[in-house]
Design a protein around this motif. Sequence first.
Motif, PDB file in Angstrom:
ATOM      1  N   UNK A  51       0.846  -1.197   0.000  1.00 21.01           N
ATOM      2  CA  UNK A  51       0.000   0.000   0.000  1.00 21.01           C
ATOM      3  C   UNK A  51       0.875   1.238   0.000  1.00 21.01           C
ATOM      4  N   UNK A  52       0.626   2.146  -0.936  1.00 21.32           N
ATOM      5  CA  UNK A  52       1.335   3.427  -0.968  1.00 21.32           C
ATOM      6  C   UNK A  52       0.616   4.359   0.009  1.00 21.32           C
ATOM      7  N   UNK A  53       1.388   4.964   0.932  1.00 14.94           N
ATOM      8  CA  UNK A  53       0.771   5.791   1.963  1.00 14.94           C
ATOM      9  C   UNK A  53       1.581   7.058   2.202  1.00 14.94           C
ATOM     10  N   UNK A  54       0.877   8.165   2.386  1.00 17.32           N
ATOM     11  CA  UNK A  54       1.499   9.441   2.713  1.00 17.32           C
ATOM     12  C   UNK A  54       2.030   9.371   4.140  1.00 17.32           C
ATOM     13  N   UNK A  55       3.246   9.826   4.364  1.00 17.12           N
ATOM     14  CA  UNK A  55       3.866   9.767   5.682  1.00 17.12           C
ATOM     15  C   UNK A  55       3.056  10.563   6.706  1.00 17.12           C
ATOM     16  N   UNK A  56       2.375  11.626   6.264  1.00 17.61           N
ATOM     17  CA  UNK A  56       1.569  12.429   7.185  1.00 17.61           C
ATOM     18  C   UNK A  56       0.397  11.647   7.759  1.00 17.61           C
ATOM     19  N   UNK A  57       0.017  10.553   7.118  1.00 17.19           N
ATOM     20  CA  UNK A  57      -1.100   9.742   7.587  1.00 17.19           C
ATOM     21  C   UNK A  57      -0.646   8.589   8.464  1.00 17.19           C
ATOM     22  N   UNK A  58       0.625   8.606   8.864  1.00 17.71           N
ATOM     23  CA  UNK A  58       1.195   7.522   9.658  1.00 17.71           C
ATOM     24  C   UNK A  58       1.771   8.055  10.955  1.00 17.71           C
ATOM     25  N   UNK A  59       1.720   7.222  11.983  1.00 19.08           N
ATOM     26  CA  UNK A  59       2.462   7.504  13.211  1.00 19.08           C
ATOM     27  C   UNK A  59       3.681   6.604  13.181  1.00 19.08           C
ATOM     28  N   UNK A  60       4.858   7.201  13.016  1.00 16.85           N
ATOM     29  CA  UNK A  60       6.095   6.430  12.976  1.00 16.85           C
ATOM     30  C   UNK A  60       6.443   6.014  14.394  1.00 16.85           C
ATOM     31  N   UNK A  61       6.564   4.720  14.613  1.00 16.43           N
ATOM     32  CA  UNK A  61       6.866   4.206  15.943  1.00 16.43           C
ATOM     33  C   UNK A  61       8.368   4.025  16.108  1.00 16.43           C
ATOM     34  N   UNK A  62       8.834   4.097  17.327  1.00 17.73           N
ATOM     35  CA  UNK A  62      10.260   3.976  17.628  1.00 17.73           C
ATOM     36  C   UNK A  62      10.678   2.518  17.665  1.00 17.73           C
ATOM     37  N   UNK A  63      10.319   1.762  16.653  1.00 18.62           N
ATOM     38  CA  UNK A  63      10.713   0.361  16.614  1.00 18.62           C
ATOM     39  C   UNK A  63      10.964  -0.046  15.169  1.00 18.62           C
ATOM     40  N   UNK A  64      12.125  -0.592  14.926  1.00 17.93           N
ATOM     41  CA  UNK A  64      12.470  -1.136  13.619  1.00 17.93           C
ATOM     42  C   UNK A  64      12.695  -2.621  13.807  1.00 17.93           C
ATOM     43  N   UNK A  65      11.986  -3.426  13.039  1.00 18.24           N
ATOM     44  CA  UNK A  65      12.131  -4.872  13.142  1.00 18.24           C
ATOM     45  C   UNK A  65      13.476  -5.290  12.564  1.00 18.24           C
ATOM     46  N   UNK A  66      14.364  -5.854  13.406  1.00 21.19           N
ATOM     47  CA  UNK A  66      15.677  -6.252  12.883  1.00 21.19           C
ATOM     48  C   UNK A  66      15.579  -7.368  11.840  1.00 21.19           C
TER      49      UNK A  66
END
Length: 111
Positions: A51-66
């Motif tokens: 899904x293509x999504x605008x970054x403004x419509x997302x809450x970036x969480x402080x977790x990156x899956x290794x």
Amino acid sequence: MVGSDTNPQPGQIVLIKSGRDAGQYAIIIRLMDERFVMLADGGRKKFDCPKKKNIQHLQLLNYISPEVQTSLEETGRVTNGKLRFALAKYVNEFVYDMKKGVSFNGERRCN
């Protein structure tokens, strides 16, 4: 692994804030440009049809899956099972703890 709130990165888990999928978690699998990213969850949105999504419509969480980040770096792909596993792991470890009212600091997120 702890990530940045301002710069999205492949493998980062996000919470969708608007649209049909609002309230659901997904993983960034590709950066398109400064405004858009491609998301997949391994379930309804597969790696091959993200899904293509605008970054403004997302809450970036402080977790990156290794697991996801490593797979994307090494092969440029990730399995849908690995995406589902990473999201389930995040929800079970962090979202469940937050709902129980258990507080934790950023160090606990670095497993």
